[in-house]
Design a protein around this motif. Sequence first.
Motif, short mmCIF file in Angstrom:
data_model
loop_
_atom_site.label_atom_id
_atom_site.label_comp_id
_atom_site.label_asym_id
_atom_site.label_seq_id
_atom_site.Cartn_x
_atom_site.Cartn_y
_atom_site.Cartn_z
N GLN A 1 -30.76 5.55 -1.78
CA GLN A 1 -29.68 5.39 -0.82
C GLN A 1 -30.20 4.91 0.53
N SER A 2 -31.43 5.27 0.87
CA SER A 2 -32.02 4.94 2.16
C SER A 2 -32.42 3.47 2.29
N ASN A 3 -32.18 2.70 1.20
CA ASN A 3 -32.57 1.28 1.17
C ASN A 3 -34.08 1.09 1.21
N ALA A 4 -34.81 2.14 0.87
CA ALA A 4 -36.26 2.01 0.78
C ALA A 4 -36.60 1.12 -0.41
N GLN A 5 -37.86 0.69 -0.46
CA GLN A 5 -38.30 -0.16 -1.56
C GLN A 5 -38.03 0.53 -2.90
N PRO A 6 -37.33 -0.16 -3.81
CA PRO A 6 -37.04 0.47 -5.12
C PRO A 6 -38.33 0.85 -5.86
N TYR A 7 -38.23 1.94 -6.60
CA TYR A 7 -39.36 2.34 -7.45
C TYR A 7 -39.20 1.68 -8.80
N THR A 8 -40.24 0.99 -9.24
CA THR A 8 -40.19 0.30 -10.52
C THR A 8 -41.42 0.65 -11.35
N SER A 9 -41.20 0.94 -12.60
CA SER A 9 -42.31 1.16 -13.52
C SER A 9 -42.07 0.35 -14.78
N VAL A 10 -43.16 -0.14 -15.37
CA VAL A 10 -43.07 -0.94 -16.59
C VAL A 10 -43.86 -0.23 -17.68
N ILE A 11 -43.19 -0.04 -18.81
CA ILE A 11 -43.81 0.64 -19.95
C ILE A 11 -43.94 -0.35 -21.10
N GLU A 12 -45.14 -0.47 -21.62
CA GLU A 12 -45.40 -1.35 -22.75
C GLU A 12 -44.97 -0.67 -24.05
N LEU A 13 -44.27 -1.41 -24.88
CA LEU A 13 -43.86 -0.91 -26.19
C LEU A 13 -44.58 -1.70 -27.27
N ASN A 14 -45.40 -1.04 -28.04
CA ASN A 14 -46.15 -1.71 -29.10
C ASN A 14 -45.85 -1.03 -30.42
N ASP A 15 -44.87 -1.58 -31.12
CA ASP A 15 -44.46 -1.03 -32.41
C ASP A 15 -44.04 0.43 -32.26
N VAL A 16 -43.25 0.70 -31.23
CA VAL A 16 -42.79 2.05 -30.93
C VAL A 16 -41.48 2.32 -31.66
N GLU A 17 -41.38 3.47 -32.30
CA GLU A 17 -40.14 3.82 -32.97
C GLU A 17 -39.01 3.94 -31.94
N THR A 18 -37.85 3.44 -32.29
CA THR A 18 -36.75 3.38 -31.33
C THR A 18 -36.39 4.76 -30.77
N LYS A 19 -36.49 5.78 -31.60
CA LYS A 19 -36.12 7.12 -31.13
C LYS A 19 -37.10 7.66 -30.10
N VAL B 1 -38.49 5.69 -27.64
CA VAL B 1 -38.48 4.89 -26.41
C VAL B 1 -38.00 5.72 -25.22
N ILE B 2 -36.88 6.41 -25.38
CA ILE B 2 -36.32 7.19 -24.28
C ILE B 2 -37.27 8.30 -23.86
N ASN B 3 -37.85 9.01 -24.83
CA ASN B 3 -38.77 10.09 -24.49
C ASN B 3 -40.04 9.57 -23.83
N ASN B 4 -40.46 8.33 -24.15
CA ASN B 4 -41.58 7.72 -23.46
C ASN B 4 -41.25 7.47 -21.99
N ILE B 5 -40.00 7.11 -21.73
CA ILE B 5 -39.57 6.89 -20.35
C ILE B 5 -39.66 8.20 -19.56
N PHE B 6 -39.19 9.29 -20.14
CA PHE B 6 -39.27 10.58 -19.46
C PHE B 6 -40.72 10.94 -19.16
#
Length: 276
Positions: free
Chosen positions: A115-133, A135-140
């Motif tokens: 909300q403060s208009n600070a620089q957005p936080y961005t992270s990139v996660i590589e997926l290499n033959d990851v089971e779809t179920k 993906v979300i838990n990898n993000i957490f």
Amino acid sequence: MLATSRLYSFLDHKNGFNIHFLEGQKLIHDLVLLHPMQPSGFSYFRDTFLGLLPIIFFLKPGESLGLYIDSENPYFRLKIETNSAGHTRTLLLPEEFNLFPMKITGKVRVTKIFQSNAQPYTSVIELNDVETKDVINNIFKESYQTNSEVVMSDISDQSIMVTKLPPVNVNSNIDETVSRKEFIKKHKNFFHDVFESATDDIEKIVKMFEDKDFAYMGSRQIDFYCPCSKDRMVLNLRGLYAGDIDELFDGKPTVDIKCDYCRKNYVISKSEVQGS
């Protein structure tokens, strides 16, 4: 008539866990109307939605979050954008995507806007033959770095996110020996009963969890909302086709534009894009 979807939050004081229950039946019903697909493709879309949206709990007032999955195998692009108020929109390309991928190779980008208009936080996660179920838990785990896991329902459009809290967040009498996986295993039958009830009644949902000694912390609505408008569409076209206005209209006085997110159609005239 389905009630508006809600994300409920509960606290297990004894063991130090947050439990977040997403009642998403109305949300998935609306998703079907927005993105008509064959069941095989939609099942993946559904699971991703139900898995991701409990993350709204971690958003502070005024914050928003974008999840962008760029899968190369199988090829598709999925965008889910939401905010602390529960307003959500989504985009899936190609539109005719109907494959249920068991595994994904590509990248997932997570962007958090403050909300403060600070620089957005961005992270990139590589997926290499990851089971779809997974993906979300990898993000957490990798992006939010929380001890969380989502339990998905197979019988209702609902999910539960379990988060193990650090001792500083709860009282000093908690049992720190109970792990996240042990907690989920212990409550497997209870989670099944909640899913099997498939209720969207607020009082019934709260009572089910309070009967298991989970303290109710509150809930928030989750719905689809797209901020698109004709004025925004005109401004976008004006910027994209400043030097190619004739090519855009191809001799016609108006052009039909559809929002990729909410599918709303707009009829825009040449004069509106020219600003005259």
